[in-house]
Every structure is written in structure tokens, then in C-alpha cells.
Design a protein around this motif. Sequence first.
Motif, PDB file in Angstrom:
ATOM      1  N   VAL A  27       0.786  -1.213  -0.028  1.00  0.00           N
ATOM      2  CA  VAL A  27      -0.002   0.068  -0.024  1.00  0.00           C
ATOM      3  C   VAL A  27       1.051   1.206   0.038  1.00  0.00           C
ATOM      4  CG1 VAL A  27      -1.824   1.296   1.300  1.00  0.00           C
ATOM      5  CG2 VAL A  27      -1.955  -1.143   1.187  1.00  0.00           C
ATOM      6  N   GLU A  28       0.500   2.216  -1.033  1.00  0.00           N
ATOM      7  CA  GLU A  28       1.440   3.143  -1.154  1.00  0.00           C
ATOM      8  C   GLU A  28       1.479   4.308   0.099  1.00  0.00           C
ATOM      9  OE1 GLU A  28       2.211   6.963  -4.380  1.00  0.00           O
ATOM     10  OE2 GLU A  28       1.231   5.251  -4.834  1.00  0.00           O
ATOM     11  N   ASP A  29       2.362   4.527   0.755  1.00  0.00           N
ATOM     12  CA  ASP A  29       2.351   5.372   1.864  1.00  0.00           C
ATOM     13  C   ASP A  29       2.368   7.025   1.480  1.00  0.00           C
ATOM     14  OD1 ASP A  29       2.664   6.725   4.367  1.00  0.00           O
ATOM     15  OD2 ASP A  29       4.091   5.319   4.958  1.00  0.00           O
ATOM     16  N   PRO A  30       1.521   7.648   1.767  1.00  0.00           N
ATOM     17  CA  PRO A  30       1.148   8.949   1.040  1.00  0.00           C
ATOM     18  C   PRO A  30       2.138  10.123   1.897  1.00  0.00           C
ATOM     19  CG  PRO A  30      -0.625   8.651   2.605  1.00  0.00           C
ATOM     20  CD  PRO A  30       0.159   7.233   2.427  1.00  0.00           C
ATOM     21  N   ARG A  31       2.607   9.635   3.137  1.00  0.00           N
ATOM     22  CA  ARG A  31       3.429  10.585   3.862  1.00  0.00           C
ATOM     23  C   ARG A  31       4.947  10.463   3.268  1.00  0.00           C
ATOM     24  NH1 ARG A  31       3.111   7.235   9.299  1.00  0.00           N
ATOM     25  NH2 ARG A  31       3.589   5.772   7.800  1.00  0.00           N
ATOM     26  N   HIS A  32       5.857  11.374   3.694  1.00  0.00           N
ATOM     27  CA  HIS A  32       7.163  11.855   3.498  1.00  0.00           C
ATOM     28  C   HIS A  32       7.977  10.750   4.347  1.00  0.00           C
ATOM     29  CE1 HIS A  32       6.324  15.132   0.897  1.00  0.00           C
ATOM     30  NE2 HIS A  32       5.763  15.752   1.919  1.00  0.00           N
ATOM     31  N   ASP A  33       9.007  10.114   3.797  1.00  0.00           N
ATOM     32  CA  ASP A  33       9.783   9.135   4.368  1.00  0.00           C
ATOM     33  C   ASP A  33      10.442   9.559   5.622  1.00  0.00           C
ATOM     34  OD1 ASP A  33       9.060   7.145   2.626  1.00  0.00           O
ATOM     35  OD2 ASP A  33      10.716   7.320   1.583  1.00  0.00           O
ATOM     36  N   VAL A  91      -3.401   9.405   8.835  1.00  0.00           N
ATOM     37  CA  VAL A  91      -2.923   8.370   7.522  1.00  0.00           C
ATOM     38  C   VAL A  91      -4.110   7.944   6.907  1.00  0.00           C
ATOM     39  CG1 VAL A  91      -1.657   6.094   7.336  1.00  0.00           C
ATOM     40  CG2 VAL A  91      -0.854   7.611   8.878  1.00  0.00           C
ATOM     41  N   LEU A  92      -5.065   7.595   7.533  1.00  0.00           N
ATOM     42  CA  LEU A  92      -6.256   6.977   6.899  1.00  0.00           C
ATOM     43  C   LEU A  92      -6.898   7.977   5.863  1.00  0.00           C
ATOM     44  CD1 LEU A  92      -7.881   5.110   9.764  1.00  0.00           C
ATOM     45  CD2 LEU A  92      -6.795   4.148   7.768  1.00  0.00           C
ATOM     46  N   CYS A  93      -7.013   9.406   6.229  1.00  0.00           N
ATOM     47  CA  CYS A  93      -7.257  10.276   5.302  1.00  0.00           C
ATOM     48  C   CYS A  93      -6.878  10.514   4.227  1.00  0.00           C
ATOM     49  CB  CYS A  93      -7.889  11.470   6.415  1.00  0.00           C
ATOM     50  SG  CYS A  93      -9.120  11.607   7.557  1.00  0.00           S
ATOM     51  N   ALA A  94      -5.466  10.299   4.336  1.00  0.00           N
ATOM     52  CA  ALA A  94      -4.395  10.600   3.114  1.00  0.00           C
ATOM     53  C   ALA A  94      -4.287   9.524   2.244  1.00  0.00           C
ATOM     54  CB  ALA A  94      -3.063  11.022   3.689  1.00  0.00           C
ATOM     55  N   LEU A  95      -4.630   8.378   2.597  1.00  0.00           N
ATOM     56  CA  LEU A  95      -4.522   7.175   2.089  1.00  0.00           C
ATOM     57  C   LEU A  95      -5.519   7.012   0.656  1.00  0.00           C
ATOM     58  CD1 LEU A  95      -4.350   4.253   4.184  1.00  0.00           C
ATOM     59  CD2 LEU A  95      -2.604   4.963   2.896  1.00  0.00           C
ATOM     60  N   SER A  96      -5.199   6.240  -0.491  1.00  0.00           N
ATOM     61  CA  SER A  96      -5.961   6.190  -1.472  1.00  0.00           C
ATOM     62  C   SER A  96      -7.015   5.052  -1.462  1.00  0.00           C
ATOM     63  CB  SER A  96      -4.923   6.063  -2.776  1.00  0.00           C
ATOM     64  OG  SER A  96      -5.856   5.594  -3.922  1.00  0.00           O
ATOM     65  N   PRO A  97      -8.256   5.585  -1.870  1.00  0.00           N
ATOM     66  CA  PRO A  97      -9.307   4.307  -1.709  1.00  0.00           C
ATOM     67  C   PRO A  97      -8.852   3.228  -2.853  1.00  0.00           C
ATOM     68  CG  PRO A  97     -10.439   6.517  -1.445  1.00  0.00           C
ATOM     69  CD  PRO A  97      -8.915   6.909  -1.735  1.00  0.00           C
ATOM     70  N   GLN A 363     -13.111  10.808   2.178  1.00  0.00           N
ATOM     71  CA  GLN A 363     -12.151  10.038   1.687  1.00  0.00           C
ATOM     72  C   GLN A 363     -11.790   9.369   2.937  1.00  0.00           C
ATOM     73  OE1 GLN A 363      -8.779  11.789  -0.340  1.00  0.00           O
ATOM     74  NE2 GLN A 363      -7.579  10.207  -0.168  1.00  0.00           N
ATOM     75  N   GLY A 364     -11.442   9.682   3.894  1.00  0.00           N
ATOM     76  CA  GLY A 364     -10.944   8.666   5.373  1.00  0.00           C
ATOM     77  C   GLY A 364     -12.202   7.809   5.509  1.00  0.00           C
ATOM     78  N   ALA A 365     -13.233   8.349   5.636  1.00  0.00           N
ATOM     79  CA  ALA A 365     -14.426   7.328   5.723  1.00  0.00           C
ATOM     80  C   ALA A 365     -14.404   6.394   4.712  1.00  0.00           C
ATOM     81  CB  ALA A 365     -15.704   8.055   5.806  1.00  0.00           C
ATOM     82  N   LEU A 366     -14.425   6.454   3.342  1.00  0.00           N
ATOM     83  CA  LEU A 366     -14.412   5.743   2.461  1.00  0.00           C
ATOM     84  C   LEU A 366     -13.214   4.648   2.615  1.00  0.00           C
ATOM     85  CD1 LEU A 366     -15.169   4.281  -0.275  1.00  0.00           C
ATOM     86  CD2 LEU A 366     -14.190   6.183  -1.527  1.00  0.00           C
ATOM     87  N   VAL A 367     -11.874   5.069   2.925  1.00  0.00           N
ATOM     88  CA  VAL A 367     -10.754   4.211   3.170  1.00  0.00           C
ATOM     89  C   VAL A 367     -11.380   3.337   4.286  1.00  0.00           C
ATOM     90  CG1 VAL A 367      -8.531   4.057   4.173  1.00  0.00           C
ATOM     91  CG2 VAL A 367      -9.195   5.703   2.271  1.00  0.00           C
ATOM     92  N   LEU A 368     -11.823   3.412   5.408  1.00  0.00           N
ATOM     93  CA  LEU A 368     -12.138   2.921   6.301  1.00  0.00           C
ATOM     94  C   LEU A 368     -13.273   1.877   6.093  1.00  0.00           C
ATOM     95  CD1 LEU A 368     -12.154   5.384   9.483  1.00  0.00           C
ATOM     96  CD2 LEU A 368     -10.863   2.917   9.508  1.00  0.00           C
ATOM     97  N   ALA A 369     -14.403   2.351   5.135  1.00  0.00           N
ATOM     98  CA  ALA A 369     -15.329   1.422   4.703  1.00  0.00           C
ATOM     99  C   ALA A 369     -14.681   0.145   4.125  1.00  0.00           C
ATOM    100  CB  ALA A 369     -16.135   2.121   3.783  1.00  0.00           C
TER     101      ALA A 369
END
Length: 437
Positions: A27-33, A91-97, A363-369
Motif C-alpha cells: 500500500v503506497e504510503d502518502p507520507r514523506h519518509d 494516515v487514513l484520510c491521506a490514503l488512496s481508496p 475520503q477517510g471514511a471511504l478508506v475505512l469502509a
Amino acid sequence: MSQSARFRRRILGLLRARLPELALDRVEDPRHDKGLRWQLPALLSVVLTAMVAGCRSLRDAEELTTRVTRCVGRRLLHVARRVPDTTLRTVLCALSPEQIRALLHRQIRQAHRRKSLQQTALPIGVVAIDGKSTILPSCDDHFAQRQTAEGGAVRGALRTMTCCLISSSASPCIDAIPIPADTNEMAIYQRCVADLVETYGQLDCFRMVATDAGSCSQDNAAFTRSQGLHYLFALKSTQPTLHDEAVRLLGALEDYEAVARSEDHLGGDRVVRRNLHITRQMDGYCWEHLRTVLRVQSQTWDHGVLIKSEDRYFVCSLAADRLSNTQWLQLVRRYWMVENGPHYTLDVALHEDDHPWIEADPQGALVLALLRRVAYNLLALFRNVTLRSESSRMMPWRQLIGELRQALLDACDSDLTTRRTPIPALAAASLSQPALG
């Protein structure tokens, strides 16, 4: 509640064996390393474990990381201290569904390799597609459709199309396609079918798509056949020509003329009886690929008195002689597993509608769903495939979730040491991070 050491080891083995299969590191991490305190796979492990353990919020997930035993934290969740709920939310709000959908697809492919998706409930592989909505106090006109509630308040409807493999005894969710805010279930049906074929076509785990009257149209039927699949559509007056002809041919048939019957006892003296009527006389009627039309009459009896009667009609491209009469009735009844399986469990056992965890960010709600559907699959495949005894497979969802939570709180090192599932390399790698020390 008491819990045997054997069952505790087995239920912990569910997470120990299945979480690594998800390849969470893909899963691609949207944060900076630079400067990361927590690895993304560890955070996703915490979220999924919290879901199957019955947590109702990110705050509950944070508390769970403080209460699990040390060996669970280090060797199963790959964390060595409390994980803040604010970190999880960010993190969840930044992830791609779409990244989480790909994770769900990997889970199903792994289950297929283990032969956990076999056609034990129906003679052919069938996917049921049905829409599901969760209402949020926010909207973005992209993931959540803008709606107006009573009193004029604006809210958002987070909608997905659930794709459930009803021919498997576990009825796993094999995909969940987000419905964009500017469209509806009818318009997105073809995309759902195309995505299913692209993702799972080579696995040959289904040959038919079943859906409700909201997606029943000649265009959708023709598209399904063009993809090499059969269709089973619920039929209502929204298709007046077909519906009127079906009612003319089947509507007046009496109970004793039914070709198949079933009876369910609901407790006490309440009984539900279903009668099936079939006709082949509409072969090619209006739709050149139409072969079979069904009527299922559902009657509810209480103390011998009929208190409710309802007729449901279905159109299908499969020839009537391809299934026995009993199998046709079984197919129609099994269609409702998309409601009784994932949708019921998501709402009642995993509290999706009442506690979506994130409400202010669609977007975060969709990732959690989407993650919650992965969690549902973990539980469903374990209860209906891994567990062997009939009594275990009838275990209520809440009891199973309670058993899993207790196992996380009581586990010791020996419970997580087995020959079959070696400790993932990720555990050691995660513990070596400076922020976890």
C-alpha cells in the motif's frame, strides 16, 4: 468468558496467518519518509485488528494497543507502544481508496489459492451486487454525495457497490466499488461488472451476476452477456413490458402449482414458506438473451394464519434446464446473502453506520469502509471455512468478535509460536525503528 488455550491459539492464528497475506507493505504510503514514527503496514495492522476485535472508534483502537499483551503488540501488530488515534486518522484520510481496493483484491486471490472460495452453496459461481450507503455529516461532492436532511441540514451519502460471492459458504466481499457523487447504481453497474472481470476473470470463480431491480435494464443485461457472464435481475414495474408479461404468465398460479418449495421456522409458530414458479415462454421476449423468468411467492404464517404475502419476479439469461427447480429456488434465496452476509455484519456486528470512525472527511471514511470489508472477510472466511464443526460455523458474529478480543488481551508467547506460520520479517523490521523503542 472462559477461553481454551487451543481455541485462543487458533483464533490468533487467523491474524498471524492472514495479515501477512495482505502484503500491507504494498500500500503506497502518502507520507514523506523522513521522520516517520510509524510504518504504514503496522498502522494498517492495528486498524484491521481493532475492527475484528469490535472497536467502535479510533479512540478504541488506540486503547486496544495499550491493553493487548506485549507479545501481541510486538509480534502480531508490530508496535511496541500506544498508537495515537490522531496518527491513525491522519494516515487514513491521506490514503488512496484504490490502494485499499487493491488490498481487498489481494485478500480474495489468496483465499482462492487456498481453495476457500469453492462453490459449496450453489452449483455455479455467482456474484451478487448491491448498493450500500453510509450517511455522514459532511460531503465533498466526490466520494460523498450531497443530500439535504430534514430541517435543511446538508449531509453526505457515502455509497459503494458491494460485490459478494454468494456461491461460497462464507459469502466474502470480493470488491466494493465507490459510487461517484454524480451518478447512481444503474449507471455504475457496467463498471462493476467490467472491474470484476478484469480483476478475477482468470480465476473463473463466478459465471453469473445477480443484482436488484435498480440495475435491471436491457443495456446492462446485454453488457453482462458481452462479458461472458449470465445475469439474474430482480424485475419490477420499472421494466413494465417484461414485468406485465411475467405477471400475466406466472401471477395467477396457485401454491400447489409451484415447482419447488422451502419452509423456514422463525421461532414460535411463525413460518415463512416460499413457492417457486418458472416459465420458459418468455425466451427471447424483448431481450434476445432472456431465457428464464421466475416468480417467488413468500408467505409468512403465524399460528396458521397468513399475515403477509409477497411476490418477487426475476429474469435470467441462463436456460431453465441448466439448474433443477430446487437449485433455482436456492439461487434466488442465496441472492439475499449480500444483505444477510456483508451488509448485515458491517452494520450490526462492525457498527459501520452508527460508528464509521471518521465522519468529517469522506475520503477517510471511504478508506475505512473498504478496510472494514477486509475485516469482514477475515471473520467470514475464518468462521465459515477454517472452523470445521457446524456449531462453530453457527457462532454469532458478536461472540466471534468477543472471542478474538479476549484472545488479544490474554495471549502469551506460546500462543503465537507455530510451525506453520513463521514470524514475519516485518515484525523484526518494525521493532528496529527508533520511534518504536
